[in-house]
Design a protein around this motif. Structure first.
Motif, PDB file in Angstrom:
ATOM      1  N   SER A   1      16.397  17.250  32.625  1.00  0.00           N
ATOM      2  CA  SER A   1      15.298  16.567  31.943  1.00  0.00           C
ATOM      3  C   SER A   1      15.869  15.296  31.329  1.00  0.00           C
ATOM      4  N   ASN A   2      14.998  14.446  30.871  1.00  0.00           N
ATOM      5  CA  ASN A   2      15.471  13.262  30.140  1.00  0.00           C
ATOM      6  C   ASN A   2      15.276  13.467  28.649  1.00  0.00           C
ATOM      7  N   ALA A   3      15.218  14.716  28.242  1.00  0.00           N
ATOM      8  CA  ALA A   3      14.967  15.032  26.831  1.00  0.00           C
ATOM      9  C   ALA A   3      16.168  14.665  25.972  1.00  0.00           C
ATOM     10  N   TYR A   4      15.879  14.382  24.699  1.00  0.00           N
ATOM     11  CA  TYR A   4      16.951  14.266  23.718  1.00  0.00           C
ATOM     12  C   TYR A   4      17.550  15.656  23.543  1.00  0.00           C
ATOM     13  N   VAL A   5      18.858  15.726  23.360  1.00  0.00           N
ATOM     14  CA  VAL A   5      19.505  17.019  23.121  1.00  0.00           C
ATOM     15  C   VAL A   5      20.007  17.004  21.680  1.00  0.00           C
ATOM     16  N   VAL A   6      19.377  17.817  20.835  1.00  0.00           N
ATOM     17  CA  VAL A   6      19.700  17.826  19.405  1.00  0.00           C
ATOM     18  C   VAL A   6      20.436  19.117  19.051  1.00  0.00           C
ATOM     19  N   PRO A   7      21.682  18.993  18.546  1.00  0.00           N
ATOM     20  CA  PRO A   7      22.393  20.190  18.105  1.00  0.00           C
ATOM     21  C   PRO A   7      21.946  20.586  16.707  1.00  0.00           C
ATOM     22  N   CYS A   8      21.987  21.870  16.422  1.00  0.00           N
ATOM     23  CA  CYS A   8      21.592  22.365  15.103  1.00  0.00           C
ATOM     24  C   CYS A   8      22.516  23.522  14.738  1.00  0.00           C
ATOM     25  N   ALA A   9      22.938  23.563  13.475  1.00  0.00           N
ATOM     26  CA  ALA A   9      23.790  24.654  13.008  1.00  0.00           C
ATOM     27  C   ALA A   9      23.106  25.389  11.871  1.00  0.00           C
ATOM     28  N   ILE A  10      23.035  26.707  11.997  1.00  0.00           N
ATOM     29  CA  ILE A  10      22.568  27.550  10.900  1.00  0.00           C
ATOM     30  C   ILE A  10      23.820  28.164  10.286  1.00  0.00           C
TER      31      ILE A  10
END
Length: 193
Positions: free
Chosen positions: A135-144
């Protein structure tokens, strides 16, 4: 008001004060366009916590078995989740995920595939890399960053979108792309714990 908005409000009222949720990095979250949101997985409460802290509605892939549980199955459906058969290459789930991203929605994934028993980040599965590359989506990392203990602070940290263009250009494998995503999640954990 949609069921998602209603459920988000109810969950927020319960969880935010109970776990003293501290959210940072929201300024990095793209305001529009497809977003692949990749998060570590430490507790069953991770999906609702991400759902109430992300600035846009999130659709999660959820294990298919949940959709067969009375009452819970309907709730899961109505909060934008869709089923994935674990342990198999579920083409229908992959198609659904790509469609969501192409339509400019937020797809939430736990690349580890299951909760970490130790709280340490496990190796990610290739699904995250597949969606990131296809996909051309933004890839956003997230940490809990937990643990989930009543009245102790729980941190949710959103990172800057991961540049994927070079990886797409170099035709890296889904496994390699997932490894890059996991390294960004690990960096957030290391920096904020």
């Amino acid at each position: 008001m949609t069921f998602y908005t209603f459920a988000r409000g109810v969950v927020n009222i319960v969880l935010s004060p109970l776990y003293r949720i501290d959210v940072s990095g929201l300024e990095h979250f793209p305001k529009d366009g497809g977003v692949l949101l990749c998060t570590n997985h430490i507790d069953n409460l991770d999906p609702p916590v991400v759902g109430i802290t992300a600035p846009r509605p999130v659709s999660f892939m959820a294990k298919a078995e949940l959709f067969n549980v009375p009452i819970l199955g309907n709730i899961v459906k109505n909060v934008r989740a869709f089923p994935v058969k674990r342990g198999l290459s579920d083409r229908e789930a992959l198609r659904n995920g790509l469609k969501l991203l192409k339509e400019g929605n937020v797809l939430g994934l736990f690349p580890e595939g299951t909760r970490s028993k130790t709280g340490e980040l496990n190796k990610g599965l290739s699904g995250a890399g597949f969606f990131a590359l296809r996909s051309n989506a933004y890839v956003v990392p997230c940490a809990i960053i937990g643990p989930y203990k009543p009245f102790k602070k729980l941190k949710v940290v959103y990172g800057k979108p991961i540049p994927m263009d070079e990886l797409r250009l170099n035709k890296v494998s889904a496994e390699e792309a997932t490894a890059v995503i996991m390294s960004h999640i690990q960096s957030l954990i290391d920096k904020h714990k």
